[in-house]
Scaffold this motif. Structure first.
Motif, PDB file in Angstrom:
ATOM      1  N   ALA A 191       2.402   3.958  -6.560  1.00 35.45           N
ATOM      2  CA  ALA A 191       1.810   4.161  -5.439  1.00 35.45           C
ATOM      3  C   ALA A 191       0.849   2.179  -5.669  1.00 35.45           C
ATOM      4  CB  ALA A 191       0.033   4.442  -6.626  1.00 35.45           C
ATOM      5  N   TYR A 192       1.074   0.854  -6.013  1.00 33.89           N
ATOM      6  CA  TYR A 192       1.136   0.077  -5.982  1.00 33.89           C
ATOM      7  C   TYR A 192       1.835  -0.198  -5.249  1.00 33.89           C
ATOM      8  CZ  TYR A 192       1.815  -4.823  -6.939  1.00 33.89           C
ATOM      9  OH  TYR A 192       2.391  -6.773  -6.166  1.00 33.89           O
ATOM     10  N   VAL A 235       3.848   8.612  -3.270  1.00 37.45           N
ATOM     11  CA  VAL A 235       2.199   9.774  -4.712  1.00 37.45           C
ATOM     12  C   VAL A 235       2.173  10.681  -3.721  1.00 37.45           C
ATOM     13  CG1 VAL A 235       0.593   8.450  -4.801  1.00 37.45           C
ATOM     14  CG2 VAL A 235       2.332   7.358  -5.383  1.00 37.45           C
ATOM     15  N   LEU A 236       1.474  11.649  -4.362  1.00 38.00           N
ATOM     16  CA  LEU A 236       0.958  12.429  -3.460  1.00 38.00           C
ATOM     17  C   LEU A 236      -0.354  12.358  -3.852  1.00 38.00           C
ATOM     18  CD1 LEU A 236       2.073  15.734  -5.343  1.00 38.00           C
ATOM     19  CD2 LEU A 236       2.952  15.704  -3.035  1.00 38.00           C
ATOM     20  N   PRO A 237      -0.592  12.836  -2.222  1.00 39.41           N
ATOM     21  CA  PRO A 237      -2.457  12.805  -2.478  1.00 39.41           C
ATOM     22  C   PRO A 237      -3.479  13.609  -3.155  1.00 39.41           C
ATOM     23  CG  PRO A 237      -1.669  13.144  -0.179  1.00 39.41           C
ATOM     24  CD  PRO A 237      -0.083  13.588  -0.936  1.00 39.41           C
ATOM     25  N   THR A 238      -4.621  12.603  -3.535  1.00 40.11           N
ATOM     26  CA  THR A 238      -5.352  13.649  -4.676  1.00 40.11           C
ATOM     27  C   THR A 238      -5.685  15.321  -4.591  1.00 40.11           C
ATOM     28  OG1 THR A 238      -7.272  12.620  -6.645  1.00 40.11           O
ATOM     29  CG2 THR A 238      -7.934  12.539  -4.557  1.00 40.11           C
ATOM     30  N   THR A 243      -5.020  10.761 -11.813  1.00 47.24           N
ATOM     31  CA  THR A 243      -4.249  10.679 -10.444  1.00 47.24           C
ATOM     32  C   THR A 243      -4.095   9.188 -10.098  1.00 47.24           C
ATOM     33  OG1 THR A 243      -4.547  12.702 -10.017  1.00 47.24           O
ATOM     34  CG2 THR A 243      -3.594  12.020  -8.335  1.00 47.24           C
ATOM     35  N   PRO A 244      -3.174   8.809  -9.929  1.00 48.62           N
ATOM     36  CA  PRO A 244      -2.698   7.345  -9.791  1.00 48.62           C
ATOM     37  C   PRO A 244      -2.714   7.888  -7.918  1.00 48.62           C
ATOM     38  CG  PRO A 244      -1.480   7.769 -10.942  1.00 48.62           C
ATOM     39  CD  PRO A 244      -1.766   9.171 -10.451  1.00 48.62           C
ATOM     40  N   GLN A 245      -3.384   6.993  -6.917  1.00 47.80           N
ATOM     41  CA  GLN A 245      -4.271   6.847  -5.686  1.00 47.80           C
ATOM     42  C   GLN A 245      -3.545   5.206  -5.064  1.00 47.80           C
ATOM     43  OE1 GLN A 245      -6.812   8.657  -3.788  1.00 47.80           O
ATOM     44  NE2 GLN A 245      -8.125   8.445  -6.166  1.00 47.80           N
ATOM     45  N   LEU A 290       4.948  13.382   5.103  1.00 54.48           N
ATOM     46  CA  LEU A 290       3.461  13.241   5.769  1.00 54.48           C
ATOM     47  C   LEU A 290       3.036  12.320   4.725  1.00 54.48           C
ATOM     48  CD1 LEU A 290       1.904  17.146   4.441  1.00 54.48           C
ATOM     49  CD2 LEU A 290       2.874  15.935   6.936  1.00 54.48           C
ATOM     50  N   ASP A 291       1.485  11.236   5.464  1.00 50.90           N
ATOM     51  CA  ASP A 291       1.529  10.640   4.860  1.00 50.90           C
ATOM     52  C   ASP A 291       0.962  10.553   3.303  1.00 50.90           C
ATOM     53  OD1 ASP A 291      -0.211   7.666   5.572  1.00 50.90           O
ATOM     54  OD2 ASP A 291      -1.866   9.238   4.669  1.00 50.90           O
ATOM     55  N   GLN A 292       1.180   8.754   3.025  1.00 51.99           N
ATOM     56  CA  GLN A 292       0.978   8.862   1.468  1.00 51.99           C
ATOM     57  C   GLN A 292      -0.093   8.048   1.609  1.00 51.99           C
ATOM     58  OE1 GLN A 292       4.593   9.573  -0.921  1.00 51.99           O
ATOM     59  NE2 GLN A 292       5.491   9.827   0.610  1.00 51.99           N
TER      60      GLN A 292
END
Length: 686
Positions: A103-104, A114-117, A350-352, A45-47
């Protein structure tokens, strides 16, 4: 998570440590955090674009429907706050730094996870909707999951290798081998089942003729989240294994330990490899490692059965939590950040995926968090008086862990009070009238009571959050960002209706599948990350205030790939009219959302916003499409994300100002990056 290398060793061994099991008609304890982590990533799924929550919701729904088809009774257990002893703090911070780097990497088109927030919010809402039994622990969940599984004599579903160390009679079902997508039929019983792999500690230890009580020592030597033994000069473990064997280090370590009758003898042997001055420390660490895996009766069984608050919580180190918060916390109806604030006075952000040359996207929601901190710390009169007696001031602070560029950073953030909060007390906050609790929320988001009129209850929270975002976001959103966000909400709302295929849905589906390439525009990514941060902390505040506003379904509010694609189409000159069929329910709902926003910010505000169409002729470079990126970075895909630092060092040599000089259009706001709360405090309470 778990014991380093153990899962790989068990799965790659030719000794058949994992046995096939046609699983059905049993209780199943599910490691909830492990479940959503693995399902989201394993299903691709989209990250990059902030998450496709509706697709995740469909996955989770299918998962539990298939369990029900096999008469499997699931019990989901989620992590809560950080452990009160802080024994895993260093490990948690290292993982947080790694997630910032990942995330970077994603923002640059590279590999990352990275999981969505809002993923945990979506899961909790859906579990309540599906009536799946669920508990959110007040601290780390691993031990409580193991204790419950042992008490009920049923297996644990998790990929966390710590569960291979707990002495569980019914064993562990690794999620990666749990074939939930396909419901099969057991040939022996002719009943529906899910094919799974099954691990039991008894069979594992029997293959080494080993005392199971030695496994916690093995986990401590190998390295887990609880114990780090760095001062032992270990023997060459490979000497004890079969020559040339894969995973010889782990195999040799197990065979070495199997020669001892019990933990006492093994610890004595290990201490011989330790310097005299370190023996006491190492001995204590090993004993603590054994203690971590020792199971006694837990507290979850009682709460699952009768919803009675366990007595151990009322008298233990978490008694700082007001009693009225315990039930909603355990039910997952209140954020576990409440625990971290009250117990540790800290919060981990949470990192995004965002623009890493700009201040962290979570800074926009800091004033919302400050009110949450104020409710928790300044309205607890006994605590506030005690702090004032010691420090001479009643000010309270919370340590926030976020990012500075791509580096984990922390800073103290002051707890604040709105005017109406001055008379409130945390212990009796649940007894305050609805109007008082509502006013705290409205004041925090800069909304007047008059603005409530004309906006349907079901839309109020998301619209107030969107207003707050429009007023406070940096850089300022363009009209295309607002229209894209609202169209995403329309899509989410209509996706659950019977009119789905007759309205905007067909056009949006064609838009999603027809072009095939989804650009990641750094400005849009940053702005939508800011909006999600505002939504997350507004939801947390609303729950702490016992829901003065109706809570929207998070999975219906944002689909990242669609919203980003809409922005791209609008920038190309596609009109709103071409996406909204005249007279359709989609057009009506969009107009309702648009009118709500106009009523909240005023028509002049909307008119003064940049349209965003200027981008067509501005010649701004966008990140290449995902298809092209996959080709560009094929040679990097086998590298670990830890290589990020090397990449950055190379960039800094070519351009020394890479991480420290922001784009010209953002210089004025980045100047205050070290004290970001000042940027927002002037506007959020207007």
């Amino acid at each position: 998570m778990g014991v380093q290398g153990l899962k790989t060793y068990i799965e790659s061994s030719d000794k058949n440590y994992l046995r096939s099991w046609a699983f059905r008609e049993k209780r199943l304890i599910i490691d909830g955090c492990n479940l959503y982590y693995l399902l989201y990533f394993d299903c691709n799924l989209d990250q990059m674009h902030g998450g496709d929550y509706d697709a995740f919701e469909e996955l989770i729904t299918q998962f539990f429907e298939n369990l029900a088809a096999c008469d499997i009774s699931p019990y989901v257990v989620l992590d809560g706050g950080d452990d009160h002893t802080d024994k895993k703090f260093d490990t948690v911070m290292k993982r947080k730094q790694q997630k910032i780097k990942e995330a970077y990497n994603l923002s640059m088109g590279k590999r990352g996870r990275v999981l969505p927030t809002l993923i945990k919010n979506v899961l909790r809402q859906l579990l309540h909707k599906l009536k799946v039994p669920m508990v959110q622990c007040l601290e780390e969940a691993d031990w409580e999951i193991a204790a419950l599984a042992q008490e009920w004599d049923c297996p644990v579903l998790s990929n966390d290798s710590d569960f291979y160390i707990f002495n569980l009679r019914a064993g562990v079902l690794p999620i990666s081998h749990f074939q939930w997508k396909k419901v099969g039929v057991d040939r022996r019983t002719n009943k529906k089942c899910i094919q799974a792999k099954h691990f039991t500690l008894g069979k594992f230890c029997a293959s080494f003729q080993m005392n199971a009580e030695l496994l916690p020592i093995f986990a401590s030597i190998l390295g887990n989240d609880y114990v780090k033994l760095q001062n032992i000069k270990y023997p060459d473990w490979e000497e004890y294994s079969v020559p040339g064997m894969e995973n010889a280090r782990i195999d040799g370590m197990l065979k070495w330990l199997s020669q001892f009758p019990g933990p006492k003898e093994a610890i004595s042997a290990l201490l011989k490899f330790t310097d005299d001055e370190e023996k006491v420390i190492v001995h204590k660490a090993l004993l603590n490692g054994i203690k971590e895996y020792k199971l006694i009766s837990g507290s979850l069984a009682q709460f699952f059965k009768s919803k009675v608050i366990p007595q151990s919580i009322l008298t233990g180190p978490l008694q700082v939590l007001p009693k009225w918060t315990l039930r909603p916390l355990l039910q997952g109806r209140m954020s576990s950040s409440v625990i971290d604030v009250l117990v540790h006075q800290r919060v981990s952000l949470t990192p995004q995926v965002e623009d890493f040359q700009l201040p962290c996207s979570s800074e926009i929601s800091r004033p919302i968090r400050q009110v949450i901190y104020g409710l928790l710390l300044l309205t607890a009169n006994k605590q506030a008086l005690a702090v004032k007696a010691v420090t001479g001031t009643s000010k309270r602070y919370v340590e926030e862990y976020g990012r500075q560029h791509i580096t984990l950073s922390n800073q103290k953030v002051e707890a604040i009070q709105t005017k109406v909060m001055e008379e409130l007390q945390l212990e009796t906050l649940n007894k305050e009238p609805h109007d008082v609790r509502l006013q705290v929320f409205l004041d925090t988001l800069g909304v007047s009571s008059a603005m409530l009129r004309g906006i349907p209850d079901a839309l109020q929270l998301q619209m107030f959050v969107t207003r707050y975002w429009l007023v406070n976001a940096q850089p300022q959103p363009c009209q295309v960002h607002l229209w894209g966000l609202l169209l995403g909400m329309v899509n989410g709302k209509l996706s659950g209706t019977l009119k789905t295929e007759t309205d905007m849905q067909l056009r949006l589906k064609k838009l999603q599948t027809g072009r095939g390439r989804i650009y990641l525009e750094d400005e849009a990514a940053h702005l939508y990350s800011q909006w999600q941060s505002c939504l997350k902390w507004s939801l947390n505040l609303n729950r702490l205030l016992l829901d003065p506003l109706s809570e929207p379904e998070c999975a219906r509010l944002y689909r990242g790939t669609l919203v980003h694609q809409i922005v791209g189409e609008l920038r190309r000159g596609i009109t709103l009219e071409s996406l909204l069929m005249r007279g359709s329910s989609a057009e009506q709902l969009f107009k309702q959302l648009k009118d709500a926003i106009v009523s909240l910010v005023g028509e002049d505000f909307i008119k003064k916003m940049k349209t965003g169409l200027e981008k067509r002729d501005a010649g701004k470079t966008q990140n290449p499409p995902i298809d092209d990126l996959s080709r560009c970075f094929d040679h990097l895909l086998d590298k670990d994300t830890d290589d990020t630092e090397d990449d950055l060092n190379g960039l800094k040599k070519e351009n020394p100002d890479f991480l420290f000089t922001v784009r010209t259009r953002h210089k004025s706001k980045d100047r205050n990056a070290d004290n970001p709360s000042k940027k927002y405090e002037r506007r959020c309470f207007d």
